[in-house]
Each structure stands twice: as structure tokens, then as C-alpha cells.
Write a protein that holds these residues in place. Structure first.
Motif, mmCIF file in Angstrom:
data_model
loop_
_atom_site.group_PDB
_atom_site.id
_atom_site.type_symbol
_atom_site.label_atom_id
_atom_site.label_comp_id
_atom_site.label_asym_id
_atom_site.label_seq_id
_atom_site.Cartn_x
_atom_site.Cartn_y
_atom_site.Cartn_z
ATOM 1 N N SER A 243 0.816 -1.214 0.000
ATOM 2 C CA SER A 243 0.000 0.000 0.000
ATOM 3 C C SER A 243 0.849 1.263 0.000
ATOM 4 C CB SER A 243 -0.902 0.003 1.228
ATOM 5 O OG SER A 243 -1.461 1.295 1.398
ATOM 6 N N LEU B 112 -1.252 7.171 5.374
ATOM 7 C CA LEU B 112 -2.211 6.818 6.434
ATOM 8 C C LEU B 112 -2.579 8.003 7.313
ATOM 9 C CD1 LEU B 112 -0.930 3.280 7.545
ATOM 10 C CD2 LEU B 112 -2.697 3.869 5.875
ATOM 11 N N VAL C 74 -7.011 7.971 6.703
ATOM 12 C CA VAL C 74 -7.128 6.641 6.087
ATOM 13 C C VAL C 74 -6.738 5.542 7.082
ATOM 14 C CG1 VAL C 74 -5.916 5.140 4.445
ATOM 15 C CG2 VAL C 74 -6.963 7.240 3.661
ATOM 16 N N GLN D 249 -9.087 -2.576 6.678
ATOM 17 C CA GLN D 249 -8.266 -2.968 5.521
ATOM 18 C C GLN D 249 -9.024 -2.885 4.185
ATOM 19 O OE1 GLN D 249 -5.145 -3.616 5.203
ATOM 20 N NE2 GLN D 249 -5.148 -4.480 3.153
ATOM 21 N N ARG E 282 -9.462 0.622 3.091
ATOM 22 C CA ARG E 282 -8.196 1.218 2.644
ATOM 23 C C ARG E 282 -7.905 0.814 1.200
ATOM 24 N NH1 ARG E 282 -3.823 0.373 7.495
ATOM 25 N NH2 ARG E 282 -5.217 0.924 9.207
#
Ligand SMILES: Nc1ncnc2c1ncn2[C@@H]1O[C@H](COP(=O)(O)OP(=O)(O)OP(=O)(O)O)[C@@H](O)[C@H]1O
Ligand SMILES: [Mg+2]
Length: 264
Positions: A91, A95, A155, A160, A163
Motif C-alpha cells: 500500500s 495513512l 485513512v 483494511q 483502505r
């Protein structure tokens, strides 16, 4: 499929890292609106294909033609502007930034203004930002109707699956014609994986002209979402066709022997 008239036409693509041949004369064509699954053992060159397509790696040989245009020598941002968007195997969401901020970063790929302008001289872009937020909300709502209301949350606070949805929305925000997904189900449990497959079907229905190439280790996902499958091993394309045909292919089965069964 025939390469003639393909949205993406990769011919003889070769990528080397020193003495290692990560991709060895690979041909791949993707038609408009088609979803192509890419499988292969670890290290077989799948991500390298995406990195070459998006201008991160310079090929040692072969050519990539996208919408009739050769991509050789183009930088990553120029390729993004031409309409290729991707998600990464690991990813790359920020965040600590909000859901909307993360998606607006994706929209930037299609813009001519500098990122500094976009961030610092925000007032000039207020109208554009409002439109961008509307588009981001629309994309998020496709996957989860509750997500737009969480657009200003970090985020990092999302589960999960959400996201991953934000990552896909970020890629879609640039309004690409080709979407590259690198192992979107990685780290997901079976329930989340089922939701992801549902999300990908929604993308297909909502954006029928969009072409998708999806790298996956989860054969259930590959079978469920791809119209055609390409298998790699040691940087070479060893099989291509329907999921059933590729899963039954002798060289594919041998490549996976001892790692996992294909289609079992
Ligand atoms: N930047 C790099 N520098 C050196 N070698 C690299 C680089 N990127 C990839 N490789 C090598 O190229 C080969 C193909 O790697 P790639 O990441 O494309 O595999 P993959 O099929 O995506 O594997 P996985 O399923 O584990 O993600 C591997 O041997 C890898 O170590
Ligand atoms: Mg990979």
C-alpha cells in the motif's frame, strides 16, 4: 486476442537487472474494456511488467504501445497522463492523510498544474477541488455508501478493505483507460476478498470501457474477475487463454508445483 487495435500492445518486452532477466521477450495485448489476469510464481516478473508499463523501469528491449502511441522514453507522470493508473503491491496510501487527500493526490496525475500550486495556492483551485471532492465521493460510494461520509477521516482509521478501496479510487480518480492492480487481495481474509471481487465487478459495470490488468496469487479472484489469463514463469509468458485452459496448462502446473495448486 489479436494485437491489432488493442488498447495496450506489449511486444517482446525485456527488462534486465544486471545479469538477471526479469522479463524476457514478453508479448501481452489488452483490448478496450477487457480484464486480464496475470499469474505466476514469486519473482516471475509480474510486478516488473507493471513497473515497465508505468515508466518506472526502462526496458532493455521490446516496445509498449498504448492507444497507438509508443511509450518508450516517456516519464512516469507522462504515462499516467496518457491514461495508465495503478495500485501497488505494498500500500502507498498516506495513512496520516484523509481519505479525500489520498484520492486528490491520484487526481493530480491528470493535471497540468504543479503539486505545489495545487497545495499552496488552494484558493485558485477551490472550484476544481469541489468538483474533485464530488468525484471522489462518487467513486467511494460505488464501493461503500458509508465511505464518502468518512472522507475527512484519516485513512489509517479505516479497516483494511476500505483502505484498499481508497487505493483503487485513487487510481480511478485520474480517469484512466487502463487500470493496473498489483495483488489487490494481498493480506485480506476470505470475506474481504469476496468484497473485493464484488468491487471489481462494480468497476466493470460502471466503467465498461475501462481495461484492467490484475496480478493475483488468489486463483479464486483470477477466475472470478478475468476474461483472459496470462501466466509468467522466470520472466517468460508460458501460457495465455481462458482461466480453465491456463490452469490446466502443463507448464503452469509445473511452475506452481510445490507452491500451490492452480484451480484445484
Ligand atoms: N528494482 C529491482 N532491482 C533488482 N532486481 C529486481 C528489481 N525489481 C525486480 N527485480 C527482480 O526481478 C524478478 C521479478 O520480480 P517481480 O517483482 O517482477 O516478481 P513478481 O512476479 O511480481 O513476484 P511476487 O509475486 O513475489 O510479487 C525477481 O527476481 C526480482 O528480484
Ligand atoms: Mg509482484
Amino acid at each position: 486476442m489479436s494485437a491489432a487495435g488493442a488498447l495496450l500492445d506489449v511486444r517482446g518486452l525485456t527488462v534486465r537487472f544486471g545479469g538477471l532477466v526479469a522479463l524476457d521477450g514478453v508479448d501481452v495485448a489488452v483490448a478496450e474494456g477487457e480484464t486480464v489476469g496475470v499469474i505466476g510464481p514469486n519473482g516471475s516478473g509480474k510486478t516488473t511488467l507493471f513497473n515497465a508499463l508505468t515508466g518506472l523501469y526502462a526496458p532493455a528491449g521490446g516496445e509498449i504501445v498504448f492507444r497507438g502511441r509508443r511509450l518508450a522514453g516517456l516519464e512516469a507522470h507522462a504515462i499516467a497522463r496518457l491514461g495508465i493508473a495503478r495500485t501497488f503491491q505494498a500500500s502507498r496510501l498516506c495513512l496520516d492523510l484523509s481519505v479525500f487527500d489520498n484520492i486528490l493526490i491520484g487526481m493530480h496525475a491528470g493535471r497540468r498544474t504543479g503539486l505545489v500550486d495545487f497545495v499552496v495556492r488552494r484558493r485558485r483551485f477551490l472550484g476544481e477541488i469541489r468538483a474533485a471532492l464530488e468525484r471522489a465521493s462518487h467513486l467511494l460510494a460505488l464501493f461503500n455508501r458509508d465511505l464518502p461520509s468518512r472522507g475527512f477521516e484519516r485513512v489509517g482509521q479505516l479497516p483494511q478493505i476500505d483502505r484498499r478501496r481508497v487505493e483503487i479510487c485513487r487510481a480511478l480518480a485520474a480517469a484512466p483507460t487502463l487500470l493496473l492492480l498489483d495483488e489487490p487481495s494481498a493480506g485480506m481474509n476470505p470475506e474481504e476478498t469476496a468484497e473485493l471481487m464484488r468491487d471489481l465487478r462494480i468497476v466493470r459495470e460502471e466503467m465498461p470501457g475501462l481495461s484492467v490488468v490484475i496480478i493475483e496469487h488468489d486463483m479464486f479472484v483470477i477466475e472470478g474477475v478475468s476474461q483472459r489469463v496470462v501466466a509468467f514463469n522466470y520472466g517468460r509468458k508460458i501460457a495465455e487463454g481462458s482461466f480453465a485452459a491456463v490452469a490446466a496448462h502443463g507448464e503452469v502446473r509445473a511452475a506452481y508445483l510445490g507452491t500451490e495448486a492452480v484451480g484445484a
